[in-house]
Design an enzyme around this catalytic site. Structure first.
Site, PDB file in Angstrom:
ATOM      1  N   CYS A 198      -2.452   5.760   9.937  1.00  0.00           N
ATOM      2  CA  CYS A 198      -2.531   7.150  10.387  1.00  0.00           C
ATOM      3  C   CYS A 198      -3.901   7.415  11.000  1.00  0.00           C
ATOM      4  O   CYS A 198      -4.534   8.440  10.733  1.00  0.00           O
ATOM      5  CB  CYS A 198      -2.241   8.116   9.229  1.00  0.00           C
ATOM      6  N   CYS A 227       0.863  -1.196   0.000  1.00  0.00           N
ATOM      7  CA  CYS A 227       0.000   0.000   0.000  1.00  0.00           C
ATOM      8  C   CYS A 227       0.888   1.230   0.000  1.00  0.00           C
ATOM      9  O   CYS A 227       0.747   2.135   0.829  1.00  0.00           O
ATOM     10  CB  CYS A 227      -0.940  -0.007   1.195  1.00  0.00           C
ATOM     11  N   ASP A 231      -3.212  -6.608  -5.516  1.00  0.00           N
ATOM     12  CA  ASP A 231      -4.019  -6.597  -4.304  1.00  0.00           C
ATOM     13  C   ASP A 231      -3.180  -7.217  -3.192  1.00  0.00           C
ATOM     14  O   ASP A 231      -2.877  -8.412  -3.217  1.00  0.00           O
ATOM     15  CB  ASP A 231      -5.299  -7.400  -4.526  1.00  0.00           C
ATOM     16  N   GLY A 260       4.306   7.213  -1.785  1.00  0.00           N
ATOM     17  CA  GLY A 260       5.704   6.845  -1.925  1.00  0.00           C
ATOM     18  C   GLY A 260       6.689   7.462  -0.958  1.00  0.00           C
ATOM     19  O   GLY A 260       7.897   7.258  -1.117  1.00  0.00           O
ATOM     20  N   GLY A 261       6.224   8.187   0.045  1.00  0.00           N
ATOM     21  CA  GLY A 261       7.164   8.778   0.992  1.00  0.00           C
ATOM     22  C   GLY A 261       7.996   7.745   1.718  1.00  0.00           C
ATOM     23  O   GLY A 261       9.219   7.898   1.878  1.00  0.00           O
TER      24      GLY A 261
END
Length: 436
Positions: free
Chosen positions: A368, A252, A299, A256-257
């Site tokens: 988060c 997931c 997936d 891209g951080g």
């Protein structure tokens, strides 16, 4: 000269008109605020100051929407008819200007009246004027007395009270009112870039500076020296430990951080996301940074690897309630049942991640979210379902010595009310699991 009533659009404030469009895009079309900002053609045409005002107005209105609605509704003898709900949004924005941003009453009221007229709501102009004049007289004191939690939907406020207690829940909500700073992760030389950017180097290695809305114009952006990433979001990747030369799977992964962190640390990374457009965005971000990772559209609940890996980072889809200070649209785009639904997906993601993990391998699971059902409860379920897993406690020195961010169980838990002296932090949860 044409009459203003026949050509009202000529009198409408461009910044307020754009703000109105953005506000409606979030609340009626359920478009994430960031996407609405990127999609609005008129926003980019505004001067810097007007563009900043439009963004701030909408963000503030969303942050304080519960407060504003209570005050606006208290000035209406009866609810507005369905055909005039647009007027309610005009009142919401104007009330935000009056009561929170401190805009001069004549400017806020006159602009709202003009906007209502320009949108074809002449029959409601007198009401608009009357409501805002009353709010100017009575609302300033009232809004100061409102608990911060009343700015949020009841389901979210009640959940935080249950999870953290009344006082902490109130502090979390109040922290969401503050415009957050800009946090930056660098590929190398954080001390040097702190100087070039006029930023503070936080104990965790993140750079922090004020936010002026022009990220692309800052030194080093075009050269790909750094990327925007909240301090809390930068911690989970570090919990994998030294990754140089290791094969790491980032599940997931978009935008891209965390992938960038792992690649910059020397890892051989496979970045996985189920949405091709999101993965393309990740690839563009890495290209700007001059970093390379293998990518796969898949997936993550079902995908298989050719061979098990030693490290997996799973930043699972979640309700994002820890990011409200940066994304004030979150409370109004999510539904009460979302955390429980997402928890089911998180269980499936963890289960498949365990299957892809080699013996002795490390899995860092993070979200988060501030909701326990999307954090510690998922880890408890994973440990119960997978006897081969054990929790490896996080040490304070791994999070910059910030002991308040480590729970009694040894997990990472940051909250928006913490680290106020440093400028605050997003809400994040992370747990490190090792497979026997």
């Amino acid at each position: 000269m044409a009459d203003a009533r026949t050509t009202p659009e000529a009198k409408v404030s461009a910044s307020r008109s754009v703000a109105f469009d953005l506000f409606r895009a979030v609340l009626t079309k359920r478009t994430p605020f960031d996407e609405a900002l990127a999609a609005h053609d008129g926003l980019a045409k505004l001067p810097d100051r007007d563009r900043g005002f439009a963004r701030l107005l909408v963000a503030t209105a969303l942050r304080r929407l519960g407060h504003v609605d209570r005050l606006v509704d208290g000035c209406l003898d009866k609810p507005l008819p369905a055909k005039a709900l647009v007027v309610r949004d005009i009142l919401r924005l104007a009330a935000t200007e009056l009561l929170i941003l401190g805009v001069a009453p004549h400017a806020a009221v006159d602009s709202a009246v003009t906007l209502a007229r320009s949108r074809g709501f002449e029959p409601f102009v007198k009401l608009t004027n009357a409501v805002l004049r009353r709010l100017d007289r009575e609302g300033r004191g009232a809004i100061l007395e409102m608990p911060a939690l009343q700015a949020l939907p009841d389901w979210l406020a009640d959940g935080w009270r249950a999870a953290y207690g009344d006082a902490t829940a109130e502090a979390i909500a109040a922290a969401g009112f503050v415009e957050p700073p800009l946090d930056i992760s660098v590929k190398e030389d954080p001390e040097g870039w702190a100087g070039k950017l006029g930023a503070t180097l936080l104990p965790t290695g993140t750079l922090r500076r004020g936010f002026d809305g022009r990220v692309e114009a800052l030194p080093g952006f075009k050269e790909g020296a750094w990327w925007v990433q909240d301090m809390a979001a930068a911690l989970p990747a570090k919990l994998l430990g030294p990754v140089a030369g290791k094969r790491v799977v980032d599940l997931c992964a978009a935008p891209g951080g965390k992938t960038a962190q792992l690649v910059a640390a020397g890892a051989d990374v496979l970045a996985v996301d189920r949405a091709k457009p999101r993965l393309l965005r990740l690839e563009r971000n890495l290209a700007r940074l001059g970093l390379t990772a293998a990518t796969r559209v898949a997936d993550a609940t079902e995908m298989k690897l050719e061979s098990p890996v030693d490290a997996i980072l799973l930043d699972a889809p979640c309700s994002s309630t820890g990011t409200i200070r940066r994304h004030p649209d979150v409370p109004w785009l999510k539904h009460p049942g979302d955390p429980a639904k997402l928890a089911t997906l998180q269980d499936r993601l963890i289960a498949n991640a365990v299957r892809m993990l080699a013996p002795g391998g490390v899995l860092v699971f993070c979200t988060c979210s501030l909701e326990p059902v999307e954090g510690p409860e998922r880890v408890a379920a994973a440990l119960a379902a997978n006897p081969e897993l054990r929790r490896e406690p996080i040490r304070p020195d791994e999070v910059g010595g910030l002991t308040k961010l480590v729970t009694e169980q040894g997990d990472l838990r940051s909250r928006p009310d913490q680290l106020a002296a440093l400028g605050g932090v997003d809400g994040f949860y992370a747990c490190r699991l090792v497979r026997a």
